[in-house]
Scaffold this motif. Structure first.
Motif, short mmCIF file in Angstrom:
data_model
loop_
_atom_site.label_atom_id
_atom_site.label_comp_id
_atom_site.label_asym_id
_atom_site.label_seq_id
_atom_site.Cartn_x
_atom_site.Cartn_y
_atom_site.Cartn_z
N LEU A 176 5.17 -3.19 -5.42
CA LEU A 176 4.63 -4.54 -5.36
C LEU A 176 5.41 -5.79 -5.33
N PHE B 125 -10.44 -7.09 -9.10
CA PHE B 125 -9.43 -6.21 -9.92
C PHE B 125 -9.44 -6.86 -11.39
N SER C 77 -5.88 -9.72 -7.08
CA SER C 77 -5.00 -8.78 -6.65
C SER C 77 -4.61 -7.88 -8.24
N ILE C 78 -3.99 -6.67 -7.99
CA ILE C 78 -3.86 -5.94 -9.08
C ILE C 78 -3.00 -6.46 -10.06
N ASP D 165 -4.63 -2.92 -14.15
CA ASP D 165 -4.88 -2.26 -12.93
C ASP D 165 -3.93 -1.00 -12.88
N GLU E 18 -11.59 0.40 -4.86
CA GLU E 18 -10.90 -0.59 -4.29
C GLU E 18 -9.19 -0.55 -4.76
N PHE E 19 -8.92 0.08 -5.62
CA PHE E 19 -7.47 0.19 -6.16
C PHE E 19 -7.06 1.28 -5.25
N GLU E 20 -7.52 2.34 -4.96
CA GLU E 20 -6.98 3.55 -4.33
C GLU E 20 -6.91 3.18 -2.74
N LEU F 127 -5.85 0.44 -1.72
CA LEU F 127 -4.62 -0.57 -1.49
C LEU F 127 -3.48 0.62 -0.79
N ASP F 128 -2.57 -0.18 0.06
CA ASP F 128 -1.60 0.52 0.91
C ASP F 128 -0.48 0.78 -0.11
N GLU F 129 -0.09 0.15 -1.06
CA GLU F 129 0.77 0.38 -2.03
C GLU F 129 0.49 1.62 -2.86
N LYS G 212 -1.70 4.05 -2.03
CA LYS G 212 -1.49 5.20 -1.07
C LYS G 212 0.02 5.68 -1.00
#
Length: 262
Positions: A27, A150, A155-156, A160, A197-199, A201-203, A205
Motif C-alpha cells: 500500500l 472500511f 480506504s483500508i 482492515d 470489499e476488502f478482498e 482490492l487489487d493490493e 489480490k
C-alpha cells in the motif's frame, strides 16, 4: 515503487500475519526483499532476528529486526508516512488498536479451535466465532465505524489489514469442514459486505495466495490432524493450527494455518 535495499521481510507464504506486513508495504509502495522461511527448518537468520519467539514475520530495517505483526505495521506507518494506515485522531487510534487486539485475542483463537476440533468442542467454538463476529457486526452497525466502507474510512487502514488478512481463511475452513458455517451473510451482512470489499482490492489480490492453493494446504493439514488420535475433549491431541490460527503460539511439528506467526 520506492526501494529500500536494507529492508527485508522473513515470512511464510500461508501466514496471514506475514500477509499483513506485505500488504502494508504494498500500500505504501515500498519495495523490500522477501525471504520465505521453512518453518520446519527455520533459518539461522530468522532465529537470530527473533530469538525469543522464533516466529515470522520479522521485518529487518537497516539491520534492526522488528517482530510481531501489529507492532511492525505501526512501525512501518511511522517511518513511511505516505498512505497512512493509522488515523491521526488519538481516540480513534486507541479504538483501532483495541479491535486489533480483539481480533488476535478473541476471534482468531476461536477460529483456530474450530479448525482443530470436532463434535461438541467444534460446535462450541463455532458459537464463539459467531459471538465475536456479532460484536464486530454491531460495531459496524452502530459503533465507531458506523457508515464506513472500511474500518479506515474510504480506504483500508490498520484494522482492515489485521482483520482482513486472516478472514479469508473463514471461507476456506467452511470448504474443508462439512457442515461448518462461520460467516452467514444474513446474520452478519455488514461484516460480509466489508470482507467482499476488502478482498476486491487489487493490493489484496496481489498479496493473498490463490484460494485453490490455500484450500489444498488447509485440506492437507486437516487430514494430517484428523489422522492423529483424538481425546475425549474432541480436540486433536497434537501440536495443531488451532492455537496458532490467531492466538499466535508456536507449533512443533504440524504446519499451521496462519503459520507459526504473530
Amino acid at each position: 515503487m520506492e526501494k529500500f535495499s536494507s529492508l527485508k521481510l522473513f515470512g511464510s507464504w500461508a501466514s496471514s500475519y506475514t500477509h499483513r506486513v506485505q500488504l502494508a508495504l504494498k500500500l505504501k509502495n515500498i519495495q523490500f526483499e522477501y525471504i520465505e522461511e521453512d518453518l520446519s527448518n527455520k533459518s539461522e537468520a530468522l532465529l537470530q532476528s527473533n530469538p525469543i519467539y522464533k516466529k515470522v514475520p520479522v521485518l529487518v530495517h537497516d539491520d534492526r529486526p522488528l517482530v510481531e505483526s501489529v507492532i511492525i505495521l505501526q512501525y512501518v506507518d511511522e517511518v513511511w508516512n505516505n498512505r497512512p494506515i493509522l488515523p491521526t485522531d488519538p481516540y480513534e487510534r486507541a479504538v483501532v488498536r483495541f479491535w486489533c487486539h480483539f481480533a488476535d485475542d478473541k476471534l482468531g483463537p476461536a477460529v483456530g479451535v474450530v479448525f482443530a476440533s470436532s463434535g461438541d468442542v467444534q460446535k462450541a467454538a463455532v458459537d464463539q466465532v459467531h459471538e465475536n463476529l456479532a460484536l464486530i457486526e454491531r460495531e459496524l452497525r452502530e459503533g465507531y465505524f458506523k457508515g464506513r466502507k472500511f474500518f479506515g474510512g474510504d480506504s483500508i487502514g490498520l484494522l482492515d489489514i489485521v482483520l482482513g488478512c486472516g478472514s479469508y481463511w473463514l471461507a476456506v475452513f467452511e470448504e474443508v469442514m462439512t457442515g461448518v458455517k462461520l460467516v452467514d451473510p444474513e446474520a452478519f451482512p455488514l461484516f460480509h459486505a466489508w470482507l467482499r470489499e476488502f478482498e476486491a482490492l487489487d493490493e489484496v489480490k496481489e498479496t493473498i495466495p490463490a484460494v485453490d492453493k490455500l484450500l489444498e494446504y488447509a485440506k492437507a493439514v486437516r487430514a494430517m490432524l484428523v489422522g492423529h488420535c483424538m481425546g475425549n475433549t474432541g480436540v486433536i491431541e497434537t501440536a495443531t493450527p488451532a492455537t496458532t490460527a490467531a492466538s499466535a503460539t508456536t507449533t512443533a511439528s504440524v504446519p499451521d494455518i496462519t503459520v507459526d506467526s504473530s
